[in-house]
Design a protein around this motif. Structure first.
Motif, PDB file in Angstrom:
ATOM      1  N   ILE A  62       0.885  -1.162   0.000  1.00  0.00           N
ATOM      2  CA  ILE A  62       0.000   0.000   0.000  1.00  0.00           C
ATOM      3  C   ILE A  62       0.918   1.205   0.000  1.00  0.00           C
ATOM      4  N   LEU A  82      -1.226  -1.287  -4.198  1.00  0.00           N
ATOM      5  CA  LEU A  82      -2.428  -0.481  -4.076  1.00  0.00           C
ATOM      6  C   LEU A  82      -1.973   0.948  -3.792  1.00  0.00           C
ATOM      7  N   TRP A  84      -2.411   5.120  -3.294  1.00  0.00           N
ATOM      8  CA  TRP A  84      -3.342   6.144  -2.814  1.00  0.00           C
ATOM      9  C   TRP A  84      -2.799   7.530  -3.125  1.00  0.00           C
ATOM     10  N   LEU A  93      -7.712   1.446   1.761  1.00  0.00           N
ATOM     11  CA  LEU A  93      -7.148   0.407   0.885  1.00  0.00           C
ATOM     12  C   LEU A  93      -6.817  -0.849   1.674  1.00  0.00           C
ATOM     13  N   ALA A  97      -8.368  -4.566   0.962  1.00  0.00           N
ATOM     14  CA  ALA A  97      -7.522  -5.759   0.803  1.00  0.00           C
ATOM     15  C   ALA A  97      -7.903  -6.841   1.804  1.00  0.00           C
TER      16      ALA A  97
END
Length: 377
Positions: A62, A82, A84, A93, A97
């Motif tokens: 992330i 992922l 952001w 996020l 997940a």
């Protein structure tokens, strides 16, 4: 450097421990645990960057979106990311997940690495209401405590470099030099051999009586104790060595105290056998020093700190040679053996070498000195 195959094997071991303990995943941010699983030396900031290792499936990063190209460029083991944006909630996020993993298993906790900062834990709690959270130390620490052959090989290089750098600097000490002067020499010799200096603590005279030094003015003078405590890093793996000697001729008292510390180190090494609790090693060294009139226990004059600490990606990590640590010694564990004798207001002696446990017992990374006159062999 550690290869991609070993990183994949480490992740698989984490997932096996998650399955055994009923955890749905393991969340961590940059630091030693993160490096252990990814090989990425990634800095921490106020922006959340994390790795989620699910109990099944591949790990996912992330990451702030603008960091993704740099992240993908440096990955040792490719993994999904992922991303952001600056105006988005990164913890949402994490929740997404986790959603699939939690379906039908809402009671199962998420393990979080013990060094994860509080604001990150709270961010995950807010994003995933009702999510049980568990300490991730039982997931990662047993793995990190048992070093592989590749890890031990990197540590051996770091120890060899540190020992040579200390020896070279000690041979060049001149009257009037300060700890900073001497430490700079050690760092220079360390870098010249290709390692990264981590610390180069130099204590002279009375400052040596305090384990982590003193702000007292210090210069090298004839007949003064000099204590080195130095470490370097090679591909993330650290060394830690201490040597105590005299600039000039040692006194009879210097020799006596030095021999007491050396003998305590030998006794600790002899006690370090497979299956032996770490606390028993500490007790063996401390009992000897008490028989010599020091202490008792952790009091000075004597040995106020633990006999040793684990070492690897961090200079100090589990397990520890201390009275409260009942961890049984096992193959692959690496620890310092560093009993010191400190006489407050006067001087101190610390002799530190690190050992690693094999199927045949302990082995030294560096050979301990035999006398105060030849501290580097």
């Amino acid at each position: 450097p550690i290869g991609a195959g070993e990183y994949r094997a480490r992740i698989a071991k984490v997932q096996a421990r998650l399955a055994e303990s009923g955890r749905i995943g393991f969340l961590l941010e940059p630091g030693a645990d993160f490096f252990y699983l990814t090989g990425l030396a990634w800095g921490r900031s106020e922006r959340f960057h994390g790795l989620l290792v699910p109990v099944e499936g591949e790990p996912v990063h992330i990451s702030p979106a603008f960091e993704v190209p740099r992240l993908e460029e440096r990955m040792k083991v490719p993994a999904p990311v992922l991303a952001w944006e600056e105006d988005e909630d990164p913890y949402a996020l994490v929740g997404r997940a986790l959603a699939k993993l939690r379906r039908g298993h809402e009671e199962r906790p998420l393990a979080i690495a013990p060094a994860t900062r509080f604001f990150i834990v709270e961010g995950v709690r807010r994003a995933v209401p009702g999510l049980p959270i568990a300490d991730g130390a039982p997931v990662i620490r047993p793995l990190r405590m048992r070093k592989s052959a590749a890890e031990i090989a990197l540590m051996q290089i770091a120890f060899d470099i540190t020992h040579r750098a200390m020896r070279e600097a000690a041979a060049r000490i001149a009257a009037g030099m300060t700890p900073a002067d001497i430490g700079a020499m050690i760092d220079r010799f360390t870098r010249a051999q290709g390692a990264r200096p981590v610390f180069s603590l130099v204590q002279i005279g009375e400052a040596s009586a305090y384990p982590h030094g003193s702000s007292l003015p210090q210069v090298a003078r004839e007949g003064e104790i000099v204590l080195f405590d130095c470490g370097a890093s090679v591909h993330g793996y650290q060394s830690d060595i201490s040597r105590t000697f005299v600039f000039g001729e040692p006194t009879a008292e210097h020799r006596r105290v030095w021999e007491d510390a050396r003998r305590a180190q030998e006794i600790a090494f002899a006690a370090a056998r497979l299956g032996t609790p770490c606390a028993k090693v500490d007790r063996a060294a401390r009992s000897y020093l008490e028989s010599r009139g020091y202490g008792p226990g952790y009091r000075t004059p004597g040995l106020p700190h633990r006999t040793g600490h684990g070492i690897g990606l961090e200079g100090h990590e589990a397990p520890y040679f201390v009275a409260s640590d009942q961890t049984p010694l096992d193959v692959g564990m690496c620890l310092s053996d560093e009993p010191g004798v400190y006489l407050p207001g006067r001087f101190g002696v610390r002799i530190e070498d690190c050992l690693y446990m094999t199927a045949d017992g302990p082995r030294w990374f560096t050979t301990p000195p035999r006398s105060i006159d030849q501290p580097f062999g």
